[in-house]
Design an enzyme around this catalytic site. Sequence first.
Site, PDB file in Angstrom:
ATOM      1  N   ASP A  49      29.967  41.201  32.141  1.00  0.00           N
ATOM      2  CA  ASP A  49      31.234  41.020  31.966  1.00  0.00           C
ATOM      3  C   ASP A  49      31.964  42.255  32.724  1.00  0.00           C
ATOM      4  O   ASP A  49      31.736  43.431  32.514  1.00  0.00           O
ATOM      5  CB  ASP A  49      31.581  41.202  30.359  1.00  0.00           C
ATOM      6  CG  ASP A  49      33.287  41.099  30.400  1.00  0.00           C
ATOM      7  OD1 ASP A  49      33.943  41.231  31.279  1.00  0.00           O
ATOM      8  OD2 ASP A  49      33.300  41.013  29.130  1.00  0.00           O
ATOM      9  N   TRP A  80      33.830  43.957  23.193  1.00  0.00           N
ATOM     10  CA  TRP A  80      33.682  42.792  24.213  1.00  0.00           C
ATOM     11  C   TRP A  80      32.457  42.315  24.228  1.00  0.00           C
ATOM     12  O   TRP A  80      32.370  41.355  24.227  1.00  0.00           O
ATOM     13  CB  TRP A  80      34.420  43.206  25.566  1.00  0.00           C
ATOM     14  CG  TRP A  80      35.966  43.311  25.346  1.00  0.00           C
ATOM     15  CD1 TRP A  80      36.589  44.550  25.610  1.00  0.00           C
ATOM     16  CD2 TRP A  80      37.031  42.312  25.018  1.00  0.00           C
ATOM     17  NE1 TRP A  80      37.917  44.390  25.534  1.00  0.00           N
ATOM     18  CE2 TRP A  80      38.109  43.144  24.972  1.00  0.00           C
ATOM     19  CE3 TRP A  80      36.817  41.032  24.566  1.00  0.00           C
ATOM     20  CZ2 TRP A  80      39.428  42.502  24.573  1.00  0.00           C
ATOM     21  CZ3 TRP A  80      37.922  40.207  24.214  1.00  0.00           C
ATOM     22  CH2 TRP A  80      39.291  40.957  24.410  1.00  0.00           C
ATOM     23  N   LYS A 135      43.107  43.403  35.215  1.00  0.00           N
ATOM     24  CA  LYS A 135      42.951  44.760  35.167  1.00  0.00           C
ATOM     25  C   LYS A 135      42.666  45.284  36.499  1.00  0.00           C
ATOM     26  O   LYS A 135      43.685  46.236  37.074  1.00  0.00           O
ATOM     27  CB  LYS A 135      41.772  45.202  34.391  1.00  0.00           C
ATOM     28  CG  LYS A 135      41.895  44.872  32.799  1.00  0.00           C
ATOM     29  CD  LYS A 135      40.578  44.213  32.349  1.00  0.00           C
ATOM     30  CE  LYS A 135      40.726  43.537  31.016  1.00  0.00           C
ATOM     31  NZ  LYS A 135      41.820  43.953  29.913  1.00  0.00           N
TER      32      LYS A 135
HETATM   33  N1  PMP Z   1      35.922  41.503  28.486  1.00  0.00           N
HETATM   34  C1  PMP Z   1      36.723  42.691  28.653  1.00  0.00           C
HETATM   35  C2  PMP Z   1      35.576  43.511  28.899  1.00  0.00           C
HETATM   36  C3  PMP Z   1      38.003  42.842  28.434  1.00  0.00           C
HETATM   37  O1  PMP Z   1      38.437  44.087  28.711  1.00  0.00           O
HETATM   38  C4  PMP Z   1      38.862  41.723  28.007  1.00  0.00           C
HETATM   39  C5  PMP Z   1      40.105  41.996  27.915  1.00  0.00           C
HETATM   40  N2  PMP Z   1      40.646  42.870  27.282  1.00  0.00           N
HETATM   41  C6  PMP Z   1      38.126  40.552  28.128  1.00  0.00           C
HETATM   42  C7  PMP Z   1      36.764  40.244  28.109  1.00  0.00           C
HETATM   43  C8  PMP Z   1      38.926  39.427  27.576  1.00  0.00           C
HETATM   44  O2  PMP Z   1      39.647  39.048  28.723  1.00  0.00           O
HETATM   45  P1  PMP Z   1      40.751  37.662  28.563  1.00  0.00           P
HETATM   46  O3  PMP Z   1      41.731  38.241  27.979  1.00  0.00           O
HETATM   47  O4  PMP Z   1      40.560  37.541  30.283  1.00  0.00           O
HETATM   48  O5  PMP Z   1      39.924  36.443  28.236  1.00  0.00           O
END
Ligand code: PMP
Length: 360
Positions: free
Chosen positions: A171, A102, A195
């Site tokens: 994040d 991520w 989450k």
């Molecule tokens: N950052 C992290 C740490 C994630 O776990 C996720 C989703 N698994 C995301 C970003 C992307 O999130 P979204 O699908 O809400 O855009």
Amino acid sequence: MTRAYNFSAGPAALPEAVLREAQAELLEWGDARASVMEVSHRGAAFEALVADAEADLRRLLAIPDDYAVLFLQGGATQQFALIPMNIAAPGQAADFVVTGHWSAKALAEAGTYVDARIAADAGAPYVALPPRAGWRLSDDAAYVHICQNETIQGVEFQEAPADLPAPLVSDFSSTLLSRPLDVSRYGLIYAGAQKNVGPAGLTLVIVRRDLLERAGQPRARILSYAEQAAQRSMLNTPATFPIYLAARVFKWLEREGGLAAMGERNRRKAQALYAAIDGSGGFYRNPVDPAVRSWMNVPFAIHEERLHAVFLEESDAAGLLALKGHKAVGGLRASIYNAMPEAGVAALIDFMHDFQERHG
Ligand code: PMP
């Protein structure tokens, strides 16, 4: 069929008490004579709900007054773009620490708007954090970006890195509200809700107000944090039902004892699961440096690849859902967010012992 223990990484399990509350008032919310999904977001009742949700979130996280709280949409992925658009000048430097899937995505997306520099990269297979002393930080960066908890690799910053020349942006998608947090160490915290906060469709941004005064880049009003803050996240119709459910989750967290109690519970859950993996004599393995193992996402593998499919089939039949690892890593993963009770982790550990006895 009954409700099972759900180890999904996200959208993830919600507290059962919250789902029951929502079920009980699905048709008629308060005095509305309609569901919460069917009323104006500009009505007094919904405005009161949002104000209450913000107050509860501020209390839970002890958010200082000089931070704005935004209830947005678009997911964490949209923030990868909105952050540079809002708090960096076009082409300005921004420093990124790459610790897994991520944070690498955040870096790639920001490159459209800023000179996105890699301050440190832990390197594949992303099972450790790059030591702070080795980070190459720019003098002219608009911000330093980290991913607090890499949901896929299961690597977590246990606290905010110190001595940064620019505001820290993190994040928190897969760890917000999992334990107490010193918000004042960050310039901006963001998280997709699905989450640990609520259902998909809501994105939280907690941003120090001085950053809202930065000019940023040319952008539509709807993409502006400052405009959203001025309009209490109501520039347009917000994600009303996800906000309602998140508000219920905040109340549930307070009833459970707040983030200190939740943090202790999460520590116990993670410790028990890692101990089961480490104590399996090599049958199960977690490759992450023990000092930075995530409390929320526990990736693990069985020493024999072919057993993963068997494990998934049998665990699902035993009422333990969604234990498949992300395809980038393979193997297995147990996500044990706030809504996963200790009994659920205990049931998983029992199953793991039993599985090892039968297949070891
Ligand atoms: N950052 C992290 C740490 C994630 O776990 C996720 C989703 N698994 C995301 C970003 C992307 O999130 P979204 O699908 O809400 O855009």
